[in-house]
Design a protein around this motif. Structure first.
Motif, short mmCIF file in Angstrom:
data_model
loop_
_atom_site.label_atom_id
_atom_site.label_comp_id
_atom_site.label_asym_id
_atom_site.label_seq_id
_atom_site.Cartn_x
_atom_site.Cartn_y
_atom_site.Cartn_z
N THR A 53 39.62 38.13 36.64
CA THR A 53 38.75 37.20 35.91
C THR A 53 37.90 37.94 34.87
OG1 THR A 53 36.96 37.47 37.51
CG2 THR A 53 38.56 35.70 37.93
N GLY A 54 37.98 39.25 34.87
CA GLY A 54 37.14 40.04 33.98
C GLY A 54 35.89 40.56 34.66
N TYR A 55 35.55 39.96 35.80
CA TYR A 55 34.40 40.43 36.57
C TYR A 55 34.82 41.55 37.51
CZ TYR A 55 31.69 36.43 34.98
OH TYR A 55 31.01 35.52 34.21
N ASN A 56 33.94 42.51 37.67
CA ASN A 56 34.22 43.61 38.59
C ASN A 56 32.89 44.16 39.11
OD1 ASN A 56 35.83 45.32 40.05
ND2 ASN A 56 36.90 46.16 38.27
N TRP A 57 32.97 44.91 40.20
CA TRP A 57 31.78 45.54 40.78
C TRP A 57 31.58 46.91 40.15
CZ3 TRP A 57 28.26 43.09 43.51
CH2 TRP A 57 28.60 41.93 44.17
N GLY A 86 42.22 37.39 44.40
CA GLY A 86 41.17 38.39 44.58
C GLY A 86 41.35 39.19 45.86
N GLY A 87 40.30 39.83 46.24
CA GLY A 87 40.30 40.65 47.44
C GLY A 87 38.93 41.28 47.62
N LYS A 88 38.93 42.45 48.20
CA LYS A 88 37.67 43.18 48.39
C LYS A 88 37.77 44.52 47.66
CE LYS A 88 36.25 41.19 52.70
NZ LYS A 88 35.54 41.37 53.93
N LEU A 89 36.74 44.80 46.88
CA LEU A 89 36.64 46.09 46.23
C LEU A 89 35.86 47.00 47.17
CD1 LEU A 89 37.62 47.15 43.50
CD2 LEU A 89 35.30 46.94 42.68
N ALA A 106 26.58 45.82 41.04
CA ALA A 106 26.48 44.59 40.26
C ALA A 106 27.87 44.06 39.94
CB ALA A 106 25.71 44.86 38.96
N TYR A 107 28.04 42.74 40.04
CA TYR A 107 29.30 42.06 39.74
C TYR A 107 29.13 41.43 38.36
CZ TYR A 107 33.50 39.28 40.80
OH TYR A 107 34.77 38.73 40.82
N LYS A 108 29.84 41.99 37.38
CA LYS A 108 29.63 41.55 36.00
C LYS A 108 30.85 41.87 35.15
CE LYS A 108 27.41 45.90 34.69
NZ LYS A 108 26.20 46.51 34.17
N ARG A 109 30.82 41.35 33.94
CA ARG A 109 31.81 41.73 32.93
C ARG A 109 31.17 42.84 32.12
NH1 ARG A 109 33.39 35.58 31.33
NH2 ARG A 109 35.12 35.36 32.79
N ILE A 110 31.80 43.99 32.12
CA ILE A 110 31.19 45.19 31.53
C ILE A 110 30.92 45.03 30.03
CG2 ILE A 110 33.34 46.42 31.04
CD1 ILE A 110 30.26 48.06 32.58
N TRP A 111 31.71 44.23 29.34
CA TRP A 111 31.55 44.09 27.89
C TRP A 111 30.46 43.10 27.50
CZ3 TRP A 111 35.77 42.11 30.54
CH2 TRP A 111 35.91 40.73 30.55
N GLU A 112 29.95 42.31 28.44
CA GLU A 112 28.90 41.34 28.13
C GLU A 112 27.53 42.02 28.23
OE1 GLU A 112 30.94 37.13 29.44
OE2 GLU A 112 29.67 38.13 30.91
N GLY A 114 23.49 42.44 27.73
CA GLY A 114 22.31 41.59 27.75
C GLY A 114 22.41 40.38 28.67
N ILE A 115 23.46 40.31 29.46
CA ILE A 115 23.63 39.19 30.40
C ILE A 115 23.47 39.73 31.82
CG2 ILE A 115 25.28 37.49 31.29
CD1 ILE A 115 26.43 37.33 28.46
N LEU A 116 22.69 39.01 32.62
CA LEU A 116 22.47 39.44 34.00
C LEU A 116 23.77 39.36 34.81
CD1 LEU A 116 19.07 37.69 34.76
CD2 LEU A 116 19.47 40.11 34.30
N PRO A 117 23.94 40.25 35.79
CA PRO A 117 25.13 40.18 36.64
C PRO A 117 25.19 38.85 37.40
CG PRO A 117 23.90 42.21 37.03
CD PRO A 117 23.06 41.36 36.14
N VAL A 118 26.41 38.41 37.71
CA VAL A 118 26.59 37.19 38.50
C VAL A 118 26.05 37.41 39.91
CG1 VAL A 118 28.34 35.63 39.47
CG2 VAL A 118 28.60 36.51 37.15
N LYS A 119 26.30 38.60 40.45
CA LYS A 119 25.79 38.99 41.77
C LYS A 119 25.28 40.43 41.67
CE LYS A 119 29.47 36.53 44.22
NZ LYS A 119 30.60 36.72 45.13
N GLN A 120 24.30 40.74 42.47
CA GLN A 120 23.80 42.11 42.54
C GLN A 120 23.27 42.36 43.94
OE1 GLN A 120 21.78 43.69 39.11
NE2 GLN A 120 20.19 44.56 40.41
N TYR A 121 23.70 43.47 44.53
CA TYR A 121 23.29 43.80 45.90
C TYR A 121 22.72 45.20 45.94
CZ TYR A 121 26.03 39.72 47.21
OH TYR A 121 26.52 38.45 47.32
N ASN A 122 21.66 45.35 46.73
CA ASN A 122 21.04 46.65 46.94
C ASN A 122 21.21 47.02 48.41
OD1 ASN A 122 19.58 48.96 46.28
ND2 ASN A 122 17.66 48.03 46.86
N PHE A 123 21.74 48.20 48.64
CA PHE A 123 21.93 48.70 50.00
C PHE A 123 21.00 49.89 50.18
CE2 PHE A 123 25.80 46.59 48.77
CZ PHE A 123 26.11 45.84 49.88
N LYS A 124 20.13 49.81 51.20
CA LYS A 124 19.16 50.88 51.46
C LYS A 124 19.57 51.61 52.74
CE LYS A 124 15.56 47.93 49.65
NZ LYS A 124 14.43 47.09 50.01
#
Length: 135
Positions: A53-57, A86-89, A106-112, A114-124
Motif C-alpha cells: 500500500t506504500g505504508y511501511n514501519w 499484508g503480514g507482520k513486519l 512509525a507506520y507511514k509513507r516515507i515520501w510524504e 510533513g504528514i503524521l504517521p498513521v500509527k506510531q508505537y513507543n516501546f520502553k
C-alpha cells in the motif's frame, strides 16, 4: 573413558542449550508498557502492515547506545494467499548494554513529508532490578 566422554558431551550440550536465548516478542499491545530486558537479550517487535500500500514501519527515533538493530526488518506473510496481502513486519534488536532503552516505530509513507504517521508505537525497556542486596 567412554562414560566420561558421554558425560562431557552431555554437559557441553546442556550449557549450549542454556546459552540459546529465546527472543522477547513485542507486539502492538505492548506499546507504551515498560518491559524488563536484561543486557544481552534479543528483542523482536512484530507489527501488522502491508508494504504494497506504500505504508511501511520505520524506526522513528535514534536508537539508544544500549540497543543494536540486527539486520533488516523481515515481512512474515499473513494467512491470505492473495497477491499484495499484508503480514507482520518483524524488527530484531539486541540489548547490548545496561540501562533504559526506547524504540519508536512509525507506520507511514516515507515520501510524504510533513504528514503524521498513521500509527506510531513507543516501546520502553528497562533492565531488571539487581536481585542481590548489599549489606
Amino acid at each position: 573413558m567412554k562414560k566420561m566422554m558421554i558425560a562431557g558431551l552431555f554437559l557441553a550440550l546442556t550449557v549450549a542449550s542454556a546459552l540459546c536465548v529465546t527472543p522477547i516478542m513485542l507486539m502492538e499491545k505492548d506499546a507504551g508498557k515498560t518491559i524488563l530486558v536484561a543486557a544481552g537479550s534479543r528483542i523482536d517487535i512484530a507489527l501488522e502492515g502491508n508494504p504494497t500500500t506504500g505504508y511501511n514501519w520505520y524506526v522513528e527515533s535514534n536508537l539508544s547506545p544500549q540497543l543494536k538493530m540486527i539486520g533488516e526488518p523481515t515481512l512474515k506473510r499473513g494467512t491470505s494467499k492473495l497477491i499484495g496481502g499484508g503480514g507482520k513486519l518483524v524488527f530484531k534488536f539486541k540489548a547490548v548494554k545496561k540501562g533504559e532503552r526506547a524504540i519508536t516505530l512509525a507506520y507511514k509513507r516515507i515520501w510524504e513529508k510533513g504528514i503524521l504517521p498513521v500509527k506510531q508505537y513507543n516501546f520502553k525497556m528497562h533492565k531488571p532490578a539487581d536481585q542481590r542486596r548489599r549489606t
